[in-house]
Design a protein around this motif. Structure first.
Motif, PDB file in Angstrom:
ATOM      1  N   GLU A  41      15.278  51.361 -40.742  1.00 46.94           N
ATOM      2  CA  GLU A  41      14.853  50.419 -39.703  1.00 46.94           C
ATOM      3  C   GLU A  41      15.294  49.000 -40.036  1.00 46.94           C
ATOM      4  N   THR A  42      15.188  48.638 -41.294  1.00 45.90           N
ATOM      5  CA  THR A  42      15.546  47.283 -41.714  1.00 45.90           C
ATOM      6  C   THR A  42      17.039  47.034 -41.560  1.00 45.90           C
ATOM      7  N   ALA A  43      17.863  47.987 -41.961  1.00 44.58           N
ATOM      8  CA  ALA A  43      19.316  47.833 -41.811  1.00 44.58           C
ATOM      9  C   ALA A  43      19.681  47.648 -40.346  1.00 44.58           C
ATOM     10  N   LEU A  44      19.124  48.488 -39.482  1.00 40.41           N
ATOM     11  CA  LEU A  44      19.429  48.386 -38.053  1.00 40.41           C
ATOM     12  C   LEU A  44      18.903  47.089 -37.461  1.00 40.41           C
ATOM     13  N   MET A  45      17.724  46.653 -37.913  1.00 43.98           N
ATOM     14  CA  MET A  45      17.149  45.404 -37.423  1.00 43.98           C
ATOM     15  C   MET A  45      18.009  44.203 -37.834  1.00 43.98           C
ATOM     16  N   LEU A  46      18.454  44.190 -39.078  1.00 43.90           N
ATOM     17  CA  LEU A  46      19.300  43.086 -39.545  1.00 43.90           C
ATOM     18  C   LEU A  46      20.609  43.047 -38.765  1.00 43.90           C
ATOM     19  N   LEU A  47      21.211  44.208 -38.523  1.00 47.56           N
ATOM     20  CA  LEU A  47      22.448  44.244 -37.733  1.00 47.56           C
ATOM     21  C   LEU A  47      22.206  43.754 -36.312  1.00 47.56           C
ATOM     22  N   ALA A  48      21.100  44.166 -35.727  1.00 47.45           N
ATOM     23  CA  ALA A  48      20.794  43.777 -34.347  1.00 47.45           C
ATOM     24  C   ALA A  48      20.575  42.277 -34.209  1.00 47.45           C
ATOM     25  N   ALA A  84      27.916  40.792 -33.023  1.00 42.21           N
ATOM     26  CA  ALA A  84      28.390  42.171 -32.931  1.00 42.21           C
ATOM     27  C   ALA A  84      29.352  42.552 -34.045  1.00 42.21           C
ATOM     28  N   ASP A  85      30.145  41.599 -34.521  1.00 41.62           N
ATOM     29  CA  ASP A  85      31.120  41.922 -35.563  1.00 41.62           C
ATOM     30  C   ASP A  85      30.633  41.572 -36.975  1.00 41.62           C
ATOM     31  N   ALA A  86      29.380  41.170 -37.094  1.00 37.13           N
ATOM     32  CA  ALA A  86      28.822  40.801 -38.399  1.00 37.13           C
ATOM     33  C   ALA A  86      28.451  42.049 -39.196  1.00 37.13           C
ATOM     34  N   THR A  87      28.392  41.880 -40.506  1.00 35.28           N
ATOM     35  CA  THR A  87      27.986  42.962 -41.396  1.00 35.28           C
ATOM     36  C   THR A  87      26.800  42.521 -42.236  1.00 35.28           C
ATOM     37  N   GLU A 117      26.412  59.168 -41.519  1.00 35.86           N
ATOM     38  CA  GLU A 117      26.561  60.558 -41.070  1.00 35.86           C
ATOM     39  C   GLU A 117      26.195  60.716 -39.595  1.00 35.86           C
ATOM     40  N   GLU A 118      25.203  59.978 -39.155  1.00 38.10           N
ATOM     41  CA  GLU A 118      24.761  60.055 -37.757  1.00 38.10           C
ATOM     42  C   GLU A 118      25.630  59.227 -36.816  1.00 38.10           C
ATOM     43  N   GLY A 119      26.564  58.452 -37.368  1.00 32.19           N
ATOM     44  CA  GLY A 119      27.461  57.658 -36.535  1.00 32.19           C
ATOM     45  C   GLY A 119      26.881  56.348 -36.042  1.00 32.19           C
ATOM     46  N   HIS A 120      25.788  55.885 -36.648  1.00 31.93           N
ATOM     47  CA  HIS A 120      25.154  54.639 -36.213  1.00 31.93           C
ATOM     48  C   HIS A 120      25.778  53.389 -36.830  1.00 31.93           C
ATOM     49  N   VAL A 121      26.328  53.530 -38.021  1.00 32.44           N
ATOM     50  CA  VAL A 121      26.953  52.386 -38.702  1.00 32.44           C
ATOM     51  C   VAL A 121      28.241  52.853 -39.369  1.00 32.44           C
ATOM     52  N   GLU A 122      29.044  51.867 -39.745  1.00 31.50           N
ATOM     53  CA  GLU A 122      30.221  52.169 -40.551  1.00 31.50           C
ATOM     54  C   GLU A 122      30.241  51.218 -41.735  1.00 31.50           C
ATOM     55  N   LEU A 123      30.964  51.602 -42.753  1.00 30.28           N
ATOM     56  CA  LEU A 123      31.027  50.812 -43.969  1.00 30.28           C
ATOM     57  C   LEU A 123      32.385  50.153 -44.098  1.00 30.28           C
ATOM     58  N   SER A 124      32.387  48.985 -44.718  1.00 31.76           N
ATOM     59  CA  SER A 124      33.647  48.284 -44.938  1.00 31.76           C
ATOM     60  C   SER A 124      33.543  47.478 -46.220  1.00 31.76           C
ATOM     61  N   TRP A 125      34.693  47.051 -46.694  1.00 35.47           N
ATOM     62  CA  TRP A 125      34.755  46.129 -47.819  1.00 35.47           C
ATOM     63  C   TRP A 125      36.001  45.290 -47.644  1.00 35.47           C
ATOM     64  N   GLY A 183      28.113  47.762 -41.130  1.00 34.34           N
ATOM     65  CA  GLY A 183      28.416  47.159 -39.837  1.00 34.34           C
ATOM     66  C   GLY A 183      28.205  48.141 -38.705  1.00 34.34           C
ATOM     67  N   ARG A 184      28.215  47.593 -37.504  1.00 36.06           N
ATOM     68  CA  ARG A 184      28.126  48.442 -36.309  1.00 36.06           C
ATOM     69  C   ARG A 184      29.401  49.256 -36.185  1.00 36.06           C
ATOM     70  N   VAL A 185      29.289  50.393 -35.550  1.00 32.41           N
ATOM     71  CA  VAL A 185      30.464  51.203 -35.287  1.00 32.41           C
ATOM     72  C   VAL A 185      31.296  50.506 -34.223  1.00 32.41           C
ATOM     73  N   VAL A 186      32.573  50.351 -34.509  1.00 32.95           N
ATOM     74  CA  VAL A 186      33.482  49.696 -33.586  1.00 32.95           C
ATOM     75  C   VAL A 186      34.088  50.755 -32.678  1.00 32.95           C
ATOM     76  N   ALA A 187      33.918  50.576 -31.381  1.00 29.99           N
ATOM     77  CA  ALA A 187      34.484  51.524 -30.416  1.00 29.99           C
ATOM     78  C   ALA A 187      36.001  51.442 -30.449  1.00 29.99           C
ATOM     79  N   PRO A 188      36.671  52.594 -30.351  1.00 34.23           N
ATOM     80  CA  PRO A 188      38.153  52.601 -30.386  1.00 34.23           C
ATOM     81  C   PRO A 188      38.769  51.910 -29.204  1.00 34.23           C
TER      82      PRO A 188
END
Length: 80
Positions: A7-14, A18-21, A52-60, A75-80
């Motif tokens: 919940e905290t990860a999703l709340m911080l992203l929200a 949109a392009d923040a991590t 795994e659920e497709g809610h976030v993606e990882l980057s570095w 980060g949020r999943v970026v739509a293709p």
């Protein structure tokens, strides 16, 4: 009631652009300010599930990661 790492990860992203991590340590500090290092395994597990659920993606350093390994940002999943 304390928010879960998920919940905290999703709340911080929200709460960001949109392009923040989010750094996983930010999530840990939000749920356990005094013992955030001990909370990191819970954060990593929550992030793995969110990926795994497709809610976030990882980057570095701007590059998408296929899986969590070493330092990473959430980060949020970026739509293709």
């Amino acid at each position: 009631m304390t928010a879960t790492p998920r919940e905290t990860a999703l709340m911080l992203l929200a709460s960001r652009a949109a392009d923040a991590t989010v750094c996983p340590s930010e999530v840990a500090r939000a749920i356990a300010p005094e013992g955030w290092r001990a909370a990191m395994p819970l954060v990593h597990a929550a992030v793995d599930t969110l990926v795994e659920e497709g809610h976030v993606e990882l980057s570095w350093k701007g590059k998408t990661l296929a899986e969590r390994s070493g330092p990473y940002r959430i980060g949020r999943v970026v739509a293709p």
